[in-house]
Structures are given as C-alpha cells and as structure tokens.
Design a protein around this motif. Structure first.
Motif, PDB file in Angstrom:
ATOM      1  N   ALA A  40     -20.262  19.837 -56.467  1.00 27.03           N
ATOM      2  CA  ALA A  40     -20.637  20.248 -54.771  1.00 27.03           C
ATOM      3  C   ALA A  40     -21.828  20.149 -54.637  1.00 27.03           C
ATOM      4  CB  ALA A  40     -20.035  21.428 -55.442  1.00 27.03           C
ATOM      5  N   THR A  41     -22.814  20.153 -55.297  1.00 26.46           N
ATOM      6  CA  THR A  41     -24.427  20.697 -55.035  1.00 26.46           C
ATOM      7  C   THR A  41     -25.315  19.708 -54.788  1.00 26.46           C
ATOM      8  OG1 THR A  41     -24.889  21.039 -57.592  1.00 26.46           O
ATOM      9  CG2 THR A  41     -24.112  22.983 -56.867  1.00 26.46           C
ATOM     10  N   GLY A  42     -24.966  18.892 -55.111  1.00 26.85           N
ATOM     11  CA  GLY A  42     -26.278  17.726 -55.306  1.00 26.85           C
ATOM     12  C   GLY A  42     -27.059  17.680 -56.254  1.00 26.85           C
ATOM     13  N   LEU A  43     -27.065  18.432 -57.163  1.00 27.75           N
ATOM     14  CA  LEU A  43     -27.802  18.873 -58.338  1.00 27.75           C
ATOM     15  C   LEU A  43     -27.497  18.322 -59.024  1.00 27.75           C
ATOM     16  CD1 LEU A  43     -28.037  23.018 -58.617  1.00 27.75           C
ATOM     17  CD2 LEU A  43     -30.065  21.071 -57.559  1.00 27.75           C
ATOM     18  N   GLU A  91     -22.169  29.548 -54.198  1.00 27.11           N
ATOM     19  CA  GLU A  91     -23.512  29.454 -53.783  1.00 27.11           C
ATOM     20  C   GLU A  91     -23.122  28.781 -52.612  1.00 27.11           C
ATOM     21  OE1 GLU A  91     -27.347  30.419 -53.817  1.00 27.11           O
ATOM     22  OE2 GLU A  91     -26.838  30.696 -55.754  1.00 27.11           O
ATOM     23  N   TYR A  92     -23.053  27.443 -53.444  1.00 26.64           N
ATOM     24  CA  TYR A  92     -22.695  26.079 -52.704  1.00 26.64           C
ATOM     25  C   TYR A  92     -21.978  25.666 -51.570  1.00 26.64           C
ATOM     26  CZ  TYR A  92     -27.478  24.635 -54.348  1.00 26.64           C
ATOM     27  OH  TYR A  92     -29.224  25.000 -54.520  1.00 26.64           O
ATOM     28  N   ALA A  93     -20.890  26.074 -52.226  1.00 21.71           N
ATOM     29  CA  ALA A  93     -19.042  25.727 -51.560  1.00 21.71           C
ATOM     30  C   ALA A  93     -18.709  27.007 -50.872  1.00 21.71           C
ATOM     31  CB  ALA A  93     -18.919  25.423 -52.491  1.00 21.71           C
ATOM     32  N   ALA A  94     -19.250  27.522 -50.146  1.00 21.90           N
ATOM     33  CA  ALA A  94     -19.062  28.395 -48.773  1.00 21.90           C
ATOM     34  C   ALA A  94     -18.182  27.980 -48.457  1.00 21.90           C
ATOM     35  CB  ALA A  94     -20.660  28.149 -47.609  1.00 21.90           C
ATOM     36  N   PRO A  95     -17.399  27.157 -48.266  1.00 20.51           N
ATOM     37  CA  PRO A  95     -15.632  27.011 -47.055  1.00 20.51           C
ATOM     38  C   PRO A  95     -15.157  27.459 -48.191  1.00 20.51           C
ATOM     39  CG  PRO A  95     -16.546  25.446 -47.160  1.00 20.51           C
ATOM     40  CD  PRO A  95     -17.338  25.854 -47.780  1.00 20.51           C
ATOM     41  N   ALA A  96     -14.857  27.670 -49.642  1.00 20.23           N
ATOM     42  CA  ALA A  96     -14.213  28.411 -50.815  1.00 20.23           C
ATOM     43  C   ALA A  96     -14.039  30.035 -50.990  1.00 20.23           C
ATOM     44  CB  ALA A  96     -14.194  27.757 -51.907  1.00 20.23           C
ATOM     45  N   ARG A 119     -10.047  28.180 -57.084  1.00 19.53           N
ATOM     46  CA  ARG A 119     -10.867  26.748 -56.097  1.00 19.53           C
ATOM     47  C   ARG A 119     -11.280  26.000 -57.573  1.00 19.53           C
ATOM     48  NH1 ARG A 119     -14.467  23.674 -53.185  1.00 19.53           N
ATOM     49  NH2 ARG A 119     -13.580  22.305 -52.662  1.00 19.53           N
ATOM     50  N   PHE A 120     -12.345  26.909 -57.899  1.00 23.37           N
ATOM     51  CA  PHE A 120     -13.215  25.964 -58.834  1.00 23.37           C
ATOM     52  C   PHE A 120     -12.159  25.868 -60.490  1.00 23.37           C
ATOM     53  CE2 PHE A 120     -16.229  26.710 -62.965  1.00 23.37           C
ATOM     54  CZ  PHE A 120     -17.042  25.754 -62.173  1.00 23.37           C
TER      55      PHE A 120
END
Length: 406
Positions: free
Chosen positions: A224-227, A343-348, A389-390
């Motif tokens: 989700a974050t690309g980290l 924090e990264y998955a704003a749509p949720a 969701r997570f």
C-alpha cells in the motif's frame, strides 16, 4: 511453577500458581498440629523445588537442546551441553511417586543424592514427610504431586487448561504445534491480537504465529505504501513508539527463508541461555565490542561516556520473560503496520468510499440525509472501517503464505 506455602493461622499447606490473568490458590492439606515449623517450611520449600524442576522439563525439552545443536555429527549428545542433563530430568511420574513414598534415607550422616533435580526434590519431599509422620498429609502430597506433574504433561501436549494454564507465564525453547495452531486461530479472528493470545496460549507458540501474521501485515503495508518491508517498521516507529529492532530481526530471518518457528524459538532459546548466565555465541559479540570501542574513542578526554553508550545488549528480548516480551513487540508491530497503512490508504478512511474497491458508494451519511448522523459516525467509524479492511487484507495474505507457518 506452583509455589507452596504454610498458612500459620489455619495450619494449612497452600498451593498457588499464576494463570496469565491472576493467581489461583488451593488448600492441599491440614497440617499436623504437632509438626515442627521448620519441618513444615521444609516441606513447602521441597514441593516448590519439585514444581520448579518439573516445569523446567517443559521449558527446556531435550529435543529443543538437540535442535539447538547439542549433539555432534554422529548424533551423540555433547557432554558439555545440557542435553544429557535434560534426559536425566525426564523422570516418569511413577518414579517421583516412589521417591516420595520411599525416599533415600540418611545413613551415617550422609544421603544418596539423585542425579536429576526432579527426582532429588521428590526424595526431599519424602524425607520431610517421613519426619512429620502423618499418613493423611503424605496421601494429600502424593495426590498434589500427581496433579502438578499431570499439568506439566498436559502442557507438553498443548493443553493449557486447568493447572497447566500457568504455562502461559513461562518461556519455552520449543513450541507445541497444537498451541501454534491455537494462536493462529486467535489471530485469524483478530489479527490485532486478542486478549486470549496472552492468557490462554503458550507465549513461545503465540510468538511463532504472531511472527507469521506480522510478516503478512508488513507485506500488506509495503504494497500500500511502496515502502521496503524493513522501512515499514521504521516508519511505524515514527508514528507511534515501537521497539522495531526486534520485529525487524524476525522479519529479516523470515525473508531469508527461515520459518517463523525457527526464528522465534532461536531468539527465545538464546535469551533463556543468557538468563542462565551462558553466552551462547561469544564470537558474535566481537563486532559489537569493536563498534563500542570506536564510539567511546570519539568522546573528549574530559568527558566520560555514559553507561548506555558503552553497555552491550546481549539479547533483543527481556531475559526475564523472553517469549512474552517477543510476543508483545510482534503484536505491537501488527498494530503499527495498520497505523501506516491507514495513513497511506486514504480511500479506506473516507466514509463515502467502499473500503475494498475504493469507489464512491453514493451513501451520504444518514439515510434520511441528516448531516448530524454522519458527524456522529465521525472518526471512530472511519477508524473501524480502516481496521476492518486492513484485517481482511492481512487475513488473505496470511492464508496465502500459510505454508511457512506449518
């Protein structure tokens, strides 16, 4: 272990043990009125030592010593390790009962001492009972000893009910497959770690399952974050304090192909050896010592480095409770992953967005269009949907990698 004590007011022998949620106690027997206090205290001490020796056979199983390499290439136990000692500790319940009923008597001021702590503790109990000469007390102690040893056997089979529940407070070098499966089911119900994970499951086995689920949580968060997976835990530490070094070690081992079982039991075993005053791999400290020496040379002559600057950490776990401390940081890591994911998955986090597809639902709060109802849902509702969701994503990822757990 179970601790035995004397109630001087009621003149009773009491047994008490922990459960993970609190302590339980029960009356074992009424003590003889004419029993010497020193003899009665000796009985309680010997029974406590017997329980300690019995539970040590659970926390330090012989096969765990073999897994740690306590044998040579030919498979012969190394006499310089704990292997043979542990084999001698594996005394059957019948031998313990016989030692209590017919202990080694003193002869000419000397007593034959058994090689195993468990059997020798049983002889001590028997000699004390012989001095007290109370048949009813002897019968009660024999029944109590059978109960305690049966609890150890039940724990070894993965059954932590009844008296065996005290195993949740112990760190074990091994992990029961039954208990790992039980912990896995609990985490499947609640990937954030339900209370039962800490009160109903052996902590080493629970940590094995938690390592598997943390790896899944990190994978979901990294996607989700690309980290980078390691950066996920470091980033989480910036959002909420997290002892990320230890989970990072476990994840690093899993990424290299080490199973969660081997990663967790290896760390716990290492910490348990340090608790007993052993330094399992002295050569591994060489780099730490060199780094510390380099750091201290940078200090001005007039300024001495503090203890935290020169002290070496021998284990990343709490040596007083290694398995439980590892379980806590692994479960904390799962929670931290959710914080980063949210924090990264704003749509949720948007109440008007479907938490699985990311598309607008067209729902504008209250069915009757009352803005106050939507405000009432507020952040708590968005947070709940984000967690749900997570959790779904982590469940799916954990199921996809279930092979590494078993």
């Amino acid at each position: 272990m179970t601790r035995y004590s004397i109630d001087p007011d009621r003149h009773e022998l009491i047994a008490a043990w922990g459960t993970g949620e609190g302590n339980l106690a029960t009356r074992i027997a009424v003590l003889p009125a004419d029993g010497a206090v020193s003899a009665l205290l000796g009985l309680s001490s010997a029974l406590t030592q017997l329980s300690d020796a019995a539970w040590r056979s659970y926390t330090h199983p012989a096969d765990a010593a073999d897994a740690a390499g306590a044998s040579d290439a030919a498979g012969t136990p190394d006499p310089d390790t704990d292997g043979p000692h542990r084999e001698r500790e594996d005394d059957p319940i019948g031998e313990v009962a016989r030692a209590i009923a017919a202990p080694n008597p003193p002869r000419r001021g000397a007593v034959l001492v058994s090689s195993g702590h468990l059997l020798e503790s049983a002889h001590r109990v028997g000699r004390t009972l012989h001095d007290l000469a109370d048949p009813r007390l002897t019968e009660a102690v024999l029944a109590e000893t059978a109960t305690e040893l049966a609890a150890v056997e039940a724990a070894e089979l993965g059954d932590l009910t009844g008296r065996a529940q005290q195993a949740v407070l112990l760190s074990r070098e091994d992990a029961s497959p039954v208990q790992v499966a039980a912990a896995d089911r609990l985490l499947e119900q609640d990937p954030f770690g339900p209370a039962a994970l800490f009160s109903a499951v052996d902590p080493t086995a629970a940590a094995v399952a938690a390592a598997h689920w943390l790896a899944a949580a990190v994978e979901v968060t990294a996607q989700a974050t690309g980290l980078d997976p390691v950066r996920v835990l470091q980033q989480a530490d910036a959002v909420e304090p997290l002892a990320h070094e230890t989970p990072a070690v476990v994840l690093g081992l899993i990424e290299t192909g080490v199973s969660p079982y081997d990663a967790v039991t290896g760390l716990v075993r290492h910490a348990m050896q340090i608790t007993e005053g052993l330094l399992p791999i002295p050569v591994a400290l060489r780099d730490q010592v060199d780094d510390t020496e380099e750091d201290t040379t940078d200090y001005p002559v007039e300024e001495d480095p503090g203890l935290t600057d020169v002290a070496l950490r021998l284990t990343p776990l709490d040596p007083r409770r290694p398995a439980r401390s590892l379980l806590e940081v692994l479960v904390g890591g799962i929670h931290a992953c959710w914080l980063i994911h949210a924090e990264y998955a704003a749509p949720a986090a948007d109440p008007d967005t479907d938490p699985d597809t990311g598309f607008d639902t067209g729902f504008d709060g209250d069915p009757d269009g009352d803005p106050a109802a939507r405000d009432g849902d507020g952040q708590a509702g968005r947070q709940r949907r984000s967690r749900d969701r997570f959790a779904r994503l982590v469940r799916a990822t954990a199921a996809r990698h279930r092979g590494r757990l078993v």
